[in-house]
Motif scaffolding. Structure first.
Motif, short mmCIF file in Angstrom:
data_model
loop_
_atom_site.label_atom_id
_atom_site.label_comp_id
_atom_site.label_asym_id
_atom_site.label_seq_id
_atom_site.Cartn_x
_atom_site.Cartn_y
_atom_site.Cartn_z
N GLY A 173 98.09 -29.29 34.28
CA GLY A 173 98.46 -28.20 33.39
C GLY A 173 99.28 -27.16 34.13
O GLY A 173 99.62 -27.33 35.30
N HIS A 174 99.59 -26.06 33.44
CA HIS A 174 100.44 -25.03 34.00
C HIS A 174 99.61 -23.97 34.71
O HIS A 174 98.45 -23.74 34.35
N GLN A 175 100.25 -23.28 35.65
CA GLN A 175 99.54 -22.31 36.48
C GLN A 175 99.11 -21.08 35.69
O GLN A 175 98.21 -20.36 36.11
N ASN A 176 99.79 -20.80 34.56
CA ASN A 176 99.43 -19.63 33.74
C ASN A 176 98.74 -20.03 32.44
O ASN A 176 98.72 -19.26 31.47
N ASN A 177 98.23 -21.25 32.39
CA ASN A 177 97.44 -21.75 31.26
C ASN A 177 98.23 -21.93 29.98
O ASN A 177 97.64 -22.08 28.90
N ILE A 178 99.60 -21.98 30.07
CA ILE A 178 100.35 -22.12 28.82
C ILE A 178 100.19 -23.51 28.23
O ILE A 178 100.51 -23.73 27.05
N HIS A 179 99.67 -24.46 29.02
CA HIS A 179 99.40 -25.78 28.43
C HIS A 179 98.33 -25.69 27.34
O HIS A 179 98.21 -26.59 26.50
N CYS A 180 97.55 -24.59 27.35
CA CYS A 180 96.53 -24.39 26.30
C CYS A 180 97.17 -24.02 24.97
O CYS A 180 96.48 -24.02 23.94
N LEU A 181 98.51 -23.69 25.00
CA LEU A 181 99.20 -23.42 23.74
C LEU A 181 99.15 -24.63 22.83
O LEU A 181 99.09 -24.49 21.60
N ALA A 182 99.17 -25.83 23.41
CA ALA A 182 99.13 -27.05 22.60
C ALA A 182 97.85 -27.09 21.77
O ALA A 182 97.88 -27.36 20.56
N THR A 183 96.72 -26.80 22.43
CA THR A 183 95.43 -26.77 21.71
C THR A 183 95.43 -25.68 20.67
O THR A 183 94.96 -25.89 19.53
N THR A 208 103.24 -31.40 7.34
CA THR A 208 104.58 -30.89 7.00
C THR A 208 104.89 -29.64 7.80
O THR A 208 106.00 -29.49 8.35
N GLN A 209 103.92 -28.73 7.88
CA GLN A 209 104.17 -27.46 8.57
C GLN A 209 104.29 -27.66 10.08
O GLN A 209 105.10 -27.01 10.73
N LEU A 210 103.53 -28.61 10.62
CA LEU A 210 103.64 -28.88 12.06
C LEU A 210 104.96 -29.56 12.40
O LEU A 210 105.52 -29.35 13.48
N GLN A 211 105.45 -30.38 11.45
CA GLN A 211 106.77 -31.00 11.67
C GLN A 211 107.86 -29.94 11.71
O GLN A 211 108.80 -30.02 12.52
N GLU A 212 107.73 -28.95 10.81
CA GLU A 212 108.71 -27.85 10.82
C GLU A 212 108.66 -27.11 12.15
O GLU A 212 109.70 -26.79 12.74
N LEU A 264 105.93 -29.60 24.48
CA LEU A 264 106.14 -30.33 23.22
C LEU A 264 105.38 -31.64 23.23
O LEU A 264 104.76 -32.03 22.24
N HIS A 265 105.44 -32.33 24.35
CA HIS A 265 104.74 -33.60 24.46
C HIS A 265 103.24 -33.41 24.33
O HIS A 265 102.53 -34.20 23.69
N MET A 266 102.73 -32.34 24.94
CA MET A 266 101.28 -32.05 24.88
C MET A 266 100.84 -31.76 23.45
O MET A 266 99.78 -32.21 23.00
N ILE A 267 101.67 -30.97 22.73
CA ILE A 267 101.33 -30.62 21.34
C ILE A 267 101.22 -31.88 20.50
O ILE A 267 100.26 -32.07 19.74
N VAL A 268 102.18 -32.76 20.64
CA VAL A 268 102.18 -34.00 19.84
C VAL A 268 101.04 -34.91 20.27
O VAL A 268 100.35 -35.52 19.45
N GLU A 269 100.83 -35.00 21.57
CA GLU A 269 99.80 -35.88 22.10
C GLU A 269 98.40 -35.47 21.62
O GLU A 269 97.55 -36.32 21.33
N GLN A 270 98.15 -34.16 21.51
CA GLN A 270 96.83 -33.68 21.12
C GLN A 270 96.65 -33.58 19.61
O GLN A 270 95.53 -33.43 19.14
N MET A 306 107.81 -38.85 15.49
CA MET A 306 108.26 -37.56 14.95
C MET A 306 108.89 -36.71 16.04
O MET A 306 109.90 -36.04 15.81
N LEU A 307 108.32 -36.75 17.23
CA LEU A 307 108.87 -35.97 18.34
C LEU A 307 110.24 -36.50 18.74
O LEU A 307 111.18 -35.72 18.97
N GLU A 308 110.37 -37.82 18.81
CA GLU A 308 111.64 -38.39 19.26
C GLU A 308 112.76 -38.14 18.27
O GLU A 308 113.92 -38.11 18.65
N MET A 309 112.40 -37.95 17.01
CA MET A 309 113.42 -37.61 16.02
C MET A 309 114.00 -36.23 16.28
O MET A 309 115.13 -35.94 15.88
#
Length: 1123
Positions: free
Chosen positions: A1019-1029, A1048-1052, A1083-1089, A1097-1100
């Motif tokens: 994860g990141h040193q300032n905990n921004i990886h927790c943004l995904a959660t 739909t809203q998460l895709q937007e 972005l990858h973390m958000i989709v993965e979780q 959807m991410l690759e699009m």
């Protein structure tokens, strides 16, 4: 002619009536001397002059002449009549009692009755009891200071109401005046009765000297010992004077001392009277009148004889006897108690081993109880009034518990083996007593008709008794038999009776023995009241508590301590129907004493138990893995032949060395504690429960209650929470300590029959709540506060980093050293221990607090969205237009604030996810049978279905620790937020714009040097990886509340975020590209979780090649820094 007098019936009735009147007088005296309970008329200032006037004029109170003084009575005459009526009637009862006693005593004198305690025992006993009771009633009347005011005030109110005085008042007033000096007046009244009283008292010469022996004489005679003559062990214990053997010496001394006080003329003329009187005077300073009212007999006798002519020689006798008592009596009585302790112990052990001996030797039991009771009561009344002596320790007894304990054991044996006693004595009565009585009757040469009928009924009653009746469970009632025997004694004791009992001592012997045997059939409880009742202790609470305190300090007495609360069950036996008012007071006093004793015993037991547990916990703590490092290091150094420790260094002892002993005589502290525990737990064996005034008391429950209170405190203390420094014990260490305590507690059931499992469950269940049953904080509250204030607050400031790789939080390497290592508390082991300690209930409380913090952040986020509403609407529409977005971003304010607050939400949710995983593992281990159906039900539920059903199932699953696509706790928290009556559409708009705000703010993360992705931590040193959660959970909860499509809203959000981040790639020279690769990974973390987004959807929206390059770059950096 003798039959018409009904002497026997009158003696029985008047004794009972007299006892009731005496108790009532004692109650009135206590009420009148207690400021809180005294009638209000004597405390009211307006009645003060009235009371003085009545006392001054009594009994000649003129209501007309003294109207100015009596006006207050006239105003409230009805209230005075009602309030003082019971007191007035009680005084009339005394007057009527006195009249009946006069009549009966005169009849007895006129009949020239014969009294001999060894022959007509019941007749003589009732006669002497009546004399003493009557004298005591008159004495207690004289002790009531307000009697004249009560009677005078009542009569005035009566006269104001009825126009004339109460008919009884003149005689009542005269009686009060006559008995201002009670003993002088009583001695005058008893002048005509001197012959009868003296004859009855002198008959005690056959009993009292034989019973009044020292401890050495008892010991030499091997008194009460069943083992002294084994050959006679099965022989029935009997003698010519059965009832005299267990007759209370306190009662006998009261007869002698009060009897000779009333009929004193024989003291100057009869040497036997004088010897008997002196013998009684040498046995103590005080005699009991009733309850806690005592007479200082030497002072009273001295003052009384000093006022009489011709009795000057008795004064030196009294002084000599008093000096003897002060010098010798305390020590003699102490020796008697020592002897009785051993004698009762031996008697109890033998009878427990061979209960059948209760048949032939039951007389020994009642003798032992009577002797012991006398010694206990002597000590109590003298300890309340200790004389000036060189040996005050003689009036204290630290071993009283043992004597009381064996008295209770003997009582218990009599109750347990009632059938044995009844069976033996039934056969004795029908096969011996009946035959002996019949033979005696046949040998009589004179037998009048009435006496013949009575004696024939005796023989027929005893002969008709059969074992069939006993085995059939029939209750025996032989009270008529005993009353008829009393009647026969009365008939045959009259001077000119045709059949004189004194001429037939064999008849008296057989009947007295038969009477005792009948009491074994149906009257054992009443006989126990006579010989073993200790209810007087209720009226000496200070002495009773002092005796308990002294016994509890003696370790050898601890096994007998429960005898004290059990004795409180006797106190209900001292009630009398004539004084129901004292029932409530006695009940409260009895329960207070009983509870005080049991709580103290439980406290001592609990202290020893917890000390043993603490010792075992310390030993267990030495075996924890954290202490193995030093041992491993020493072994490694030895193997590598490194430098050995210096000579001064003391080698550390290995766990287990405390168990090595060269000699068993060596006693450790733990041995002493186990010994103390054995002693204390043995005290609970006297009885499982007992009744005090209809309250069932269970001693073991007091211990459980005390253990529950103390164990709750111990567990909280073991947590070592310091609010100022935010220090607390590791959950794993606390769990190990509690497990050591529980293991030690389980051994308690080997000592005493209590449900330790129920205790432990109750305590641990209370610790899963915010407060325990007594309102104190629990470890649930402590750990909740610590994780929120200690760990998560520092994680919000990035001083502590969430580490997805190892599933824990770790400390950052900063200049300021942290006071604790976060990984020790938040690793898998630590959180499993936390889940084990506080369970689903405790974690629910923790989650509720986490949700409160999240909701406070969401509220601030909504405010930021509202402040930037217009800009965000435009950005949502133009996110694909780089130029427009660049201009709009300049107008946007609070981007960093939004990301910071979202990071805090993410940190909290990540921690919640970790404790949920720990809870799931614990639940799987403890109750797999419950988890399987919950998992099965959760798998059948989809978010697209009925949302209420879905959330209900998710709430159940979440409580069991299972992860859910939509967090039900978060949904509930968001739905309860105050929205200022805004509509769902407005809330939906704010939620969508919040996601846009987060997406367009992502590039600012590149400016933070701590936005670097650490491969080591995942994860990141300032905990921004927790943004995904945070994004996934918050979006799912908000759109669930608003009934909108989450995907739909998460895709937007994904499109806006991808577009914004792709624009970073065009700014090659800007500072933002420094940590661009680390931010891409978000972005990858958000989709993965997310359960609602996929890689397709991410690759699009975002080329996968950029993610691959980003991963390669951050891993390169990691290798470089390590190199």
């Amino acid at each position: 002619m003798a039959y018409q007098f009904k002497l026997a019936e009158k003696l029985v009735l008047l004794n009972d009536r007299g006892q009731g009147v005496l108790i009532r007088m004692n109650h009135i005296k206590k009420v009148c001397t207690d400021p809180k309970r005294r009638p209000s008329y004597f405390t009211d200032k307006s009645m003060e002059s009235t009371t003085k006037y009545i006392n001054r004029k009594f009994p000649n109170i003129d209501i007309r002449g003294g109207s100015q003084h009596l006006s207050s009575i006239q105003k409230q005459k009805s209230a005075v009549l009602e309030g003082l009526h019971s007191y007035y009637e009680s005084f009339i009862d005394i007057m009527e009692f006195r009249d009946h006693v006069y009549e009966l005593l005169n009849t007895i004198d006129a009949s020239q009755c014969y009294f001999n305690i060894a022959v007509n025992f019941d007749f003589t006993k009732n006669y002497l009891d009546l004399i003493v009771t009557y004298a005591s009633v008159i004495y207690m009347l004289s002790r009531i200071d307000d009697k004249k005011a009560i009677v005078g005030m009542y009569n005035c109110a009566y006269e104001f109401s009825n126009g004339n005085s109460d008919p009884s008042f003149p005689r009542l007033g005269q009686m009060f005046i006559e008995y201002d000096h009670p003993w002088k007046k009583l001695s005058e009244e008893f002048g005509p009765h001197t012959k009868s009283v003296t004859e009855a008292l002198l008959s005690l010469l056959m009993v009292y000297p034989r019973r009044n022996l020292s401890a050495d004489q008892w010991r030499n005679a091997q008194l009460l010992s069943l083992l002294a003559s084994p050959a006679a062990m099965l022989s029935p214990a009997c003698c010519d004077t059965m009832a005299c053997e267990y007759l209370s010496m306190e009662v006998v001394e009261r007869w002698i001392l009060i009897g000779f006080l009333l009929c004193h003329s024989s003291l100057n003329t009869n040497a036997n009277s004088q010897n008997l009187w002196k013998m009684a005077l040498r046995n103590g300073l005080y005699i009991t009148v009733i309850r806690d009212e005592v007479l200082n007999i030497h002072k009273l006798s001295e003052d009384f004889f000093d006022s009489l002519k011709g009795y000057s020689k008795r004064i030196p006798d009294i002084k000599e006897c008093k000096e003897y008592v002060i010098t010798n009596c305390g020590a003699l009585r102490r020796e008697k108690r020592n002897f009785l302790r051993n004698a009762l112990k031996e008697l109890t052990k033998v009878l427990e081993d061979e209960p059948a001996l209760l048949g032939p030797k039951v007389l020994f039991v009642f003798m032992a109880l009577s002797f012991s009771r006398d010694e206990v009561l002597w000590l109590v009344r003298h300890a309340e009034n200790i004389p000036k002596t060189k040996t005050p320790e003689d009036y204290a007894d630290s071993q009283m518990a043992e004597l009381l304990y064996y008295m209770e054991k003997l009582r218990t044996l009599l109750a347990q083996h009632r059938y044995v006693i009844q069976r033996y004595h039934l056969q004795y009565l029908s096969q011996y007593d009946a035959l002996a009585l019949n033979d005696t009757i046949q040998g009589m040469y004179v037998c009048p008709e009435e006496e013949s009928v009575l004696m024939s009924s005796f023989v027929s009653t005893l002969s008709a008794m059969s074992l069939k009746h006993l085995d059939a469970g029939e209750e025996f009632d032989l009270k008529p038999f005993r009353l008829d025997w009393l009647r026969l004694q009365a008939y045959t004791s009259i001077g000119k009776a045709p059949l004189a009992l004194k001429e037939y001592p064999e008849l008296a012997k057989v009947m007295n023995m038969a009477q005792f045997h009948t009491r074994m059939m149906d009257n054992v409880n009443e006989l126990l009241c006579e010989t073993a009742d200790l209810s007087i202790l209720c009226f000496h609470p200070r002495v009773f508590e002092k005796l308990f305190s002294q016994s509890s300090e003696d370790v050898s007495m601890q096994r007998y301590l429960t005898a004290f609360p059990v004795i409180c069950s006797h106190f209900s036996q001292c009630l009398h129907p004539l004084c129901p008012e004292e029932t409530e007071d006695l009940e409260n006093q009895s329960l207070k004493l009983c509870v005080t004793f049991l709580e103290e015993i439980s406290r001592q037991t609990c202290t020893v138990v917890l000390e043993i547990c603490a010792e075992q916990c310390n030993l267990h703590e030495k075996l924890l893995p954290k202490h193995s490092a030093e041992t491993i290091s020493t072994a490694r150094n030895k193997k590598l032949k490194k430098s050995l420790p210096k000579k001064g260094d003391v080698p550390k002892e290995k766990p287990g060395t405390e168990s090595l002993r060269k000699d068993r005589v060596i006693v450790t502290n733990l041995d002493k504690m186990h010994q103390a525990l054995t002693e204390l737990c043995a005290s609970y064996s006297i009885c499982a429960d007992f009744t005090v005034f209809k309250h069932i008391i269970v001693p073991a429950e007091f211990l459980l209650s005390q253990l529950e209170i103390r164990l709750n405190k111990v567990i909280v203390q073991m947590a070592n929470y310091n609010q100022s420094t935010h220090e607390i014990a590791r959950p794993s260490d606390l769990l190990a300590g509690i497990q050591a305590y529980v293991t030690s507690l389980q051994s308690l059931s080997c000592y005493i029959n209590i449900d330790v499992t129920r205790l432990v469950k109750s305590v641990l269940l209370q610790q899963t709540q915010p407060l325990d049953s007594y309102g104190a904080q629990t470890i649930t509250t402590l750990y909740t506060n610590w994780f929120l204030e200690g760990l998560l607050r520092q994680a919000s400031s990035a001083l502590i980093v969430h580490c997805p790789t190892t599933q824990c939080f770790v400390n950052q390497n900063t200049e300021n050293e942290q006071s604790f290592h976060a990984e020790e508390y938040s690793d898998i082991c630590g959180l499993r221990s936390l889940a084990e300690l506080i369970g689903p209930y405790g974690l629910k409380f923790l989650n509720e607090n986490l949700m409160w913090h999240i909701i406070s952040q969401v509220g601030e986020l909504k405010k930021l969205v509202s402040d930037n509403m217009d800009v965000l609407v435009q950005m949502r529409a133009n996110y694909e237009n780089p130029e427009a977005m660049s201009e709009l971003q300049k107008k946007l304010t609070g981007s960093e604030n939004v990301l910071k607050r979202m990071t805090i939400v993410g940190v909290i949710l990540s921690f919640r996810s970790m404790i949920q995983d720990a809870l799931e593992e614990i639940m799987d281990r403890h109750c797999p049978f419950l988890m399987r159906p919950i998992k099965c039900l959760k798998d059948f539920i989809y978010p697209d279905g009925d949302i209420k059903v879905t959330l209900g199932v998710y709430e159940m699953a979440s409580a069991a620790g299972l992860p859910c696509e939509i967090d039900p706790a978060l949904v509930s928290a968001i739905s309860n937020m105050q929205t200022d009556n805004s509509s769902i559409e407005e809330e939906f708009k704010i939620s969508c714009l919040l996601l846009v705000f987060i997406a367009v703010s992502l590039p600012t993360l590149c400016l933070d040097p701590n936005s670097f992705y650490s491969r080591q931590h995942g994860g990141h040193q300032n905990n921004i990886h927790c943004l995904a959660t945070a994004v996934n959970h918050l979006a799912a909860a908000m759109f669930t509340v608003q009934r909108k499509n989450i995907q739909t809203q998460l895709q937007e959000f994904l499109k806006v975020a991808s577009s914004i981040l792709l624009q970073l790639g065009q700014n090659v020279d800007r500072v933002e590209i420094k940590n661009r690769d680390s931010v891409y990974l978000l972005l990858h973390m958000i989709v993965e979780q997310s359960p609602f987004l996929s890689q397709d959807m991410l690759e699009m929206c975002f080329p996968y090649v950029l993610l691959r390059n980003a991963y390669r770059e951050v891993h390169k950096t990691f290798i470089h820094t390590m190199g």
